[in-house]
Design a protein around this motif. Structure first.
Motif, PDB file in Angstrom:
ATOM      1  N   LEU A 187     -84.518  61.463  35.479  1.00  0.00           N
ATOM      2  CA  LEU A 187     -85.280  60.215  35.346  1.00  0.00           C
ATOM      3  C   LEU A 187     -84.452  59.015  35.762  1.00  0.00           C
ATOM      4  O   LEU A 187     -84.951  58.089  36.411  1.00  0.00           O
ATOM      5  CB  LEU A 187     -85.764  60.047  33.901  1.00  0.00           C
ATOM      6  N   LEU A 188     -83.177  59.026  35.388  1.00  0.00           N
ATOM      7  CA  LEU A 188     -82.311  57.911  35.758  1.00  0.00           C
ATOM      8  C   LEU A 188     -82.179  57.815  37.279  1.00  0.00           C
ATOM      9  O   LEU A 188     -82.285  56.722  37.854  1.00  0.00           O
ATOM     10  CB  LEU A 188     -80.937  58.079  35.113  1.00  0.00           C
ATOM     11  N   LEU A 189     -81.966  58.949  37.939  1.00  0.00           N
ATOM     12  CA  LEU A 189     -81.826  58.941  39.393  1.00  0.00           C
ATOM     13  C   LEU A 189     -83.105  58.454  40.075  1.00  0.00           C
ATOM     14  O   LEU A 189     -83.051  57.722  41.083  1.00  0.00           O
ATOM     15  CB  LEU A 189     -81.463  60.339  39.894  1.00  0.00           C
ATOM     16  N   GLN A 190     -84.253  58.837  39.551  1.00  0.00           N
ATOM     17  CA  GLN A 190     -85.519  58.383  40.122  1.00  0.00           C
ATOM     18  C   GLN A 190     -85.686  56.878  39.968  1.00  0.00           C
ATOM     19  O   GLN A 190     -86.165  56.199  40.881  1.00  0.00           O
ATOM     20  CB  GLN A 190     -86.678  59.130  39.464  1.00  0.00           C
ATOM     21  N   GLN A 191     -85.272  56.348  38.815  1.00  0.00           N
ATOM     22  CA  GLN A 191     -85.362  54.900  38.605  1.00  0.00           C
ATOM     23  C   GLN A 191     -84.360  54.150  39.488  1.00  0.00           C
ATOM     24  O   GLN A 191     -84.663  53.069  40.005  1.00  0.00           O
ATOM     25  CB  GLN A 191     -85.144  54.577  37.133  1.00  0.00           C
ATOM     26  N   VAL A 192     -83.190  54.717  39.657  1.00  0.00           N
ATOM     27  CA  VAL A 192     -82.201  54.109  40.556  1.00  0.00           C
ATOM     28  C   VAL A 192     -82.765  54.039  41.975  1.00  0.00           C
ATOM     29  O   VAL A 192     -82.640  53.021  42.663  1.00  0.00           O
ATOM     30  CB  VAL A 192     -80.884  54.902  40.534  1.00  0.00           C
ATOM     31  N   ALA A 193     -83.403  55.129  42.415  1.00  0.00           N
ATOM     32  CA  ALA A 193     -83.990  55.161  43.761  1.00  0.00           C
ATOM     33  C   ALA A 193     -85.007  54.043  43.935  1.00  0.00           C
ATOM     34  O   ALA A 193     -85.031  53.358  44.970  1.00  0.00           O
ATOM     35  CB  ALA A 193     -84.636  56.518  44.009  1.00  0.00           C
ATOM     36  N   GLY A 194     -85.843  53.839  42.916  1.00  0.00           N
ATOM     37  CA  GLY A 194     -86.847  52.788  42.987  1.00  0.00           C
ATOM     38  C   GLY A 194     -86.233  51.398  43.035  1.00  0.00           C
ATOM     39  O   GLY A 194     -86.677  50.528  43.795  1.00  0.00           O
TER      40      GLY A 194
END
Length: 274
Positions: A187-194
């Motif tokens: 989830l953290l990586l997905q939010q970082v990507a956004g």
């Protein structure tokens, strides 16, 4: 002969090129899958135009392909979208070639086969996504990034402009993964990507190259090295600020700030790996 044409798994038709607009003079029965009308109904309707079902954005593309084939006599192939009577958009491939009048030698007919390739396109798009995009974040992966950097190296060599890459490593990520679990890490990586994507322009590339490492390609950000340094630093500071906040990981809070290194480039004296 009629049974042979009707058994072809696609629409087969012949256009008479000696009249304006071109007129369908032969058609197999597969047309009903696109037009919702039988072959006999269509042949009886002089106002019918098979191009009416081609997506508006693709009509010029098909016209150009046919016109070139008529001019040169070479076979052609073109892919386009069709809007069926049920308003469903499907992909088709059209292949055709002209037929000559045996007496005059003029190109009298255009003989065409149109095949539904929707499933094939979907499979290709799926395979391409697996090959060039990160499955977790949906960002371009290392392979696609390298291709875009190589392209930009050539582009800056021609234009004299400068570009930059920002290499981003998320600090404290392993601790979050170990203490809150892999789901929280994902989830953290997905939010970082956004957040990274929101920091850059549409022409720039945000990629994940593995683990907690990201690379951002900033295209044409200055006419000189000094301008490129200044512009890339502004973007990097925005990334630092936007990522320097706790992430909501399904009710749990995790903090992972980035370390960012920047390299500017212009020309082809180095390659993407360097």
């Amino acid at each position: 002969y009629r049974q042979l044409l009707d058994n072809v798994p696609g629409v087969v038709f012949r256009l008479d090129l000696t009249v304006n607009p071109w007129r369908i003079v032969m058609l197999n029965n597969r047309i009903d899958r696109i037009a919702g009308h039988s072959r006999n109904e269509i042949m009886a309707n002089e106002a019918f135009a098979v191009d009416d079902y081609i997506h508006d954005d693709d009509k010029d593309l098909v016209k150009q392909a046919r016109t070139a084939a008529i001019r040169t006599g070479d076979p052609y192939s073109v892919e386009f979208r069709v809007i069926s009577t049920g308003k469903e958009i499907r992909w088709f491939e059209e292949q055709g070639q002209t037929s000559l009048n045996e007496v005059t030698g003029d190109r009298e007919f255009l003989d065409v086969v149109v095949m539904d390739i929707t499933e094939r396109k979907a499979n290709y798009d799926s395979q391409r996504k697996l090959a060039f995009y990160d499955t977790l974040t949906g960002l371009p992966n290392r392979r696609l990034l390298a291709d875009r950097i190589d392209h930009q190296l050539v582009s800056t060599d021609r234009s004299g402009k400068w570009s930059a890459i920002c290499f981003i490593d998320m600090d404290n990520f392993k601790f979050i993964n170990d203490t809150l679990g892999h789901r929280a890490g994902d989830l953290l990586l997905q939010q970082v990507a956004g957040k990274l994507t929101a920091c850059v322009r549409s022409i720039d590339t945000v990629s994940r190259i593995g683990g907690d490492e990201f690379i951002v390609l900033l295209e044409d950000i200055g006419d000189s090295a000094l301008e490129a340094v200044s512009a890339s630093a502004v973007v990097a500071k925005k990334m630092l600020a936007d990522l320097d906040v706790p992430f909501n990981l399904e009710g749990q809070l995790g903090k992972s700030t980035p370390s960012i290194g920047i390299a500017i480039f212009s020309g082809t004296s180095v390659d993407s790996e360097q």
